[in-house]
Design an enzyme around this catalytic site. Sequence first.
Site, PDB file in Angstrom:
ATOM      1  N   SER A 274       1.993  -5.559   0.466  1.00 18.34           N
ATOM      2  CA  SER A 274       1.385  -6.689  -0.238  1.00 18.34           C
ATOM      3  C   SER A 274       2.482  -7.678  -0.616  1.00 18.34           C
ATOM      4  O   SER A 274       3.640  -7.272  -0.824  1.00 18.34           O
ATOM      5  CB  SER A 274       0.705  -6.202  -1.518  1.00 18.34           C
ATOM      6  OG  SER A 274       0.396  -7.298  -2.368  1.00 18.34           O
TER       7      SER A 274
ATOM      8  N   TYR B  39       1.846  -1.470  -9.136  1.00 16.89           N
ATOM      9  CA  TYR B  39       1.417  -1.905  -7.796  1.00 16.89           C
ATOM     10  C   TYR B  39       2.571  -2.603  -7.076  1.00 16.89           C
ATOM     11  O   TYR B  39       2.846  -2.327  -5.909  1.00 16.89           O
ATOM     12  CB  TYR B  39       0.216  -2.830  -7.946  1.00 16.89           C
ATOM     13  CG  TYR B  39      -0.430  -3.303  -6.652  1.00 16.89           C
ATOM     14  CD1 TYR B  39      -1.115  -2.414  -5.824  1.00 16.89           C
ATOM     15  CD2 TYR B  39      -0.393  -4.654  -6.290  1.00 16.89           C
ATOM     16  CE1 TYR B  39      -1.729  -2.858  -4.656  1.00 16.89           C
ATOM     17  CE2 TYR B  39      -1.010  -5.107  -5.134  1.00 16.89           C
ATOM     18  CZ  TYR B  39      -1.683  -4.205  -4.315  1.00 16.89           C
ATOM     19  OH  TYR B  39      -2.296  -4.651  -3.162  1.00 16.89           O
TER      20      TYR B  39
ATOM     21  N   ALA C 210       5.732  -2.196  -7.565  1.00 14.29           N
ATOM     22  CA  ALA C 210       6.763  -1.206  -7.230  1.00 14.29           C
ATOM     23  C   ALA C 210       6.349  -0.366  -6.023  1.00 14.29           C
ATOM     24  O   ALA C 210       7.156  -0.110  -5.116  1.00 14.29           O
ATOM     25  CB  ALA C 210       7.026  -0.296  -8.438  1.00 14.29           C
TER      26      ALA C 210
ATOM     27  N   LYS D 156       4.261  -1.199  -3.645  1.00 14.52           N
ATOM     28  CA  LYS D 156       4.218  -2.010  -2.421  1.00 14.52           C
ATOM     29  C   LYS D 156       5.631  -2.350  -1.942  1.00 14.52           C
ATOM     30  O   LYS D 156       5.859  -2.500  -0.738  1.00 14.52           O
ATOM     31  CB  LYS D 156       3.387  -3.271  -2.649  1.00 14.52           C
ATOM     32  CG  LYS D 156       1.891  -2.993  -2.848  1.00 14.52           C
ATOM     33  CD  LYS D 156       1.277  -2.258  -1.668  1.00 14.52           C
ATOM     34  CE  LYS D 156      -0.250  -2.250  -1.702  1.00 14.52           C
ATOM     35  NZ  LYS D 156      -0.842  -1.438  -0.618  1.00 14.52           N
TER      36      LYS D 156
ATOM     37  N   ILE E 197      -6.403 -11.779   0.085  1.00 12.05           N
ATOM     38  CA  ILE E 197      -7.428 -11.599   1.117  1.00 12.05           C
ATOM     39  C   ILE E 197      -8.778 -11.369   0.445  1.00 12.05           C
ATOM     40  O   ILE E 197      -8.865 -10.603  -0.540  1.00 12.05           O
ATOM     41  CB  ILE E 197      -7.086 -10.391   2.028  1.00 12.05           C
ATOM     42  CG1 ILE E 197      -5.624 -10.443   2.514  1.00 12.05           C
ATOM     43  CG2 ILE E 197      -8.061 -10.311   3.201  1.00 12.05           C
ATOM     44  CD1 ILE E 197      -5.250 -11.619   3.378  1.00 12.05           C
TER      45      ILE E 197
HETATM   46  P1  NAD Z   1     -10.731  -2.740  -0.311  1.00  9.38           P
HETATM   47  O1  NAD Z   1     -10.937  -2.324  -1.710  1.00  9.38           O
HETATM   48  O2  NAD Z   1     -11.747  -3.590   0.355  1.00  9.38           O
HETATM   49  O3  NAD Z   1     -10.508  -1.456   0.625  1.00  9.38           O
HETATM   50  C1  NAD Z   1      -9.643  -0.423   0.261  1.00  9.38           C
HETATM   51  C2  NAD Z   1     -10.223   0.897   0.779  1.00  9.38           C
HETATM   52  O4  NAD Z   1      -9.310   1.953   0.441  1.00  9.38           O
HETATM   53  C3  NAD Z   1     -11.579   1.256   0.127  1.00  9.38           C
HETATM   54  O5  NAD Z   1     -12.528   1.601   1.132  1.00  9.38           O
HETATM   55  C4  NAD Z   1     -11.247   2.443  -0.760  1.00  9.38           C
HETATM   56  O6  NAD Z   1     -12.324   3.367  -0.894  1.00  9.38           O
HETATM   57  C5  NAD Z   1     -10.063   3.067   0.001  1.00  9.38           C
HETATM   58  N1  NAD Z   1      -9.261   3.921  -0.858  1.00  9.38           N
HETATM   59  C6  NAD Z   1      -8.764   3.636  -2.093  1.00  9.38           C
HETATM   60  N2  NAD Z   1      -8.122   4.709  -2.577  1.00  9.38           N
HETATM   61  C7  NAD Z   1      -8.190   5.682  -1.643  1.00  9.38           C
HETATM   62  C8  NAD Z   1      -7.733   7.010  -1.568  1.00  9.38           C
HETATM   63  N3  NAD Z   1      -7.060   7.576  -2.584  1.00  9.38           N
HETATM   64  N4  NAD Z   1      -8.001   7.725  -0.438  1.00  9.38           N
HETATM   65  C9  NAD Z   1      -8.686   7.175   0.579  1.00  9.38           C
HETATM   66  N5  NAD Z   1      -9.163   5.916   0.567  1.00  9.38           N
HETATM   67  C10 NAD Z   1      -8.925   5.184  -0.536  1.00  9.38           C
HETATM   68  O7  NAD Z   1      -9.312  -3.443  -0.307  1.00  9.38           O
HETATM   69  P2  NAD Z   1      -8.486  -4.220   0.817  1.00  9.38           P
HETATM   70  O8  NAD Z   1      -8.161  -5.534   0.256  1.00  9.38           O
HETATM   71  O9  NAD Z   1      -9.121  -4.139   2.151  1.00  9.38           O
HETATM   72  O10 NAD Z   1      -7.141  -3.365   0.758  1.00  9.38           O
HETATM   73  C11 NAD Z   1      -6.541  -2.795   1.913  1.00  9.38           C
HETATM   74  C12 NAD Z   1      -5.035  -2.773   1.701  1.00  9.38           C
HETATM   75  O11 NAD Z   1      -4.558  -4.121   1.660  1.00  9.38           O
HETATM   76  C13 NAD Z   1      -4.577  -2.119   0.392  1.00  9.38           C
HETATM   77  O12 NAD Z   1      -3.431  -1.330   0.628  1.00  9.38           O
HETATM   78  C14 NAD Z   1      -4.231  -3.298  -0.489  1.00  9.38           C
HETATM   79  O13 NAD Z   1      -3.273  -2.964  -1.473  1.00  9.38           O
HETATM   80  C15 NAD Z   1      -3.695  -4.267   0.546  1.00  9.38           C
HETATM   81  N6  NAD Z   1      -3.686  -5.662   0.114  1.00  9.38           N
HETATM   82  C16 NAD Z   1      -4.847  -6.301  -0.184  1.00  9.38           C
HETATM   83  C17 NAD Z   1      -4.792  -7.639  -0.616  1.00  9.38           C
HETATM   84  C18 NAD Z   1      -6.019  -8.431  -0.980  1.00  9.38           C
HETATM   85  O14 NAD Z   1      -5.880  -9.541  -1.514  1.00  9.38           O
HETATM   86  N7  NAD Z   1      -7.232  -7.940  -0.694  1.00  9.38           N
HETATM   87  C19 NAD Z   1      -3.555  -8.281  -0.719  1.00  9.38           C
HETATM   88  C20 NAD Z   1      -2.404  -7.586  -0.395  1.00  9.38           C
HETATM   89  C21 NAD Z   1      -2.481  -6.269   0.023  1.00  9.38           C
END
Ligand code: NAD
Length: 245
Positions: free
Chosen positions: A136, A150, A152, A154, A182
């Site tokens: 992230s 978070y 740390a 990432k 996103i």
């Molecule tokens: P999201 O919440 O739509 O999807 C995340 C998925 O991870 C969910 O289906 C959830 O059930 C699953 N999950 C969470 N904890 C879990 C666990 N312990 N075991 C198995 N599954 C688990 O979120 P997203 O935005 O699609 O996030 C995907 C990745 O992108 C994450 O690592 C997030 O930190 C990263 N990210 C997202 C953004 C953003 O703005 N959306 C920005 C930077 C990074």
Amino acid sequence: MANEPTIAVVTGGASGIGAALVERFLADDAYDLVACLDVAADVEETFDDPAVRAHRCDVTDHDRVAAVVDALEEEGRIDAVVNNAGFSRYAWIGDLAPDDWQEIIDVNLTSQYNLAHTAAPYMYEREHGYLVNVSSGAGKRGSASGGVHYSAAKAGVFGLTKGLAKQLAPHVRVNCVVPGLIETPLATDSDLWTEEGLAEAADAIPLERLGHPDDVARVIQFLCGDGAAYMTGELVAVDGGSALR
Ligand code: NAD
């Protein structure tokens, strides 16, 4: 080995970026089976396609991850692992209890070790495979709204990616995508952002919009393919230019 079914593993595949990636993998038919590991209660119902295998799995649980990986290897060969599962909860540093710190480190960082530890040796042994870790912008710039745990975790993903890229070369390419903001439930349906905060953040992005889950999924797909044949240990931002600010 050539006739074994090929398998891509996507953690957190039931929602957002992970779900968009599962759709991409299905659309280009690159793998015989896409294994979706997620804690979501409805993970089994998320994809109505025989090429997707949903595993209700908490990726922080090393033994459960090992069991799923070993079972998948019984029926085919894992060619790609995408460590995408993650989430955060806002906490002021003064209120951030040790258990809360550990939970976010476990979900966003230790889970990636769990998959690497269990699946990468199979790929390395076969001298073929791709590993993509999702980090992230919080890991690069820090995030007040996501909490310091978070940020740390990432940032830890960067070191994990680079260390793995060196250890697993030349057989397994290991890269990292670094999403900006996103439009997924993590950003829109959580306590991390208010609607106004999101709108303001979108205005400040050089490409003038939030990212779509598929903006990130298509870059992960690229990193898992021949187009990225000479890339390993890279941190690839997918953030609409946010890193320019
Ligand atoms: P999201 O919440 O739509 O999807 C995340 C998925 O991870 C969910 O289906 C959830 O059930 C699953 N999950 C969470 N904890 C879990 C666990 N312990 N075991 C198995 N599954 C688990 O979120 P997203 O935005 O699609 O996030 C995907 C990745 O992108 C994450 O690592 C997030 O930190 C990263 N990210 C997202 C953004 C953003 O703005 N959306 C920005 C930077 C990074």
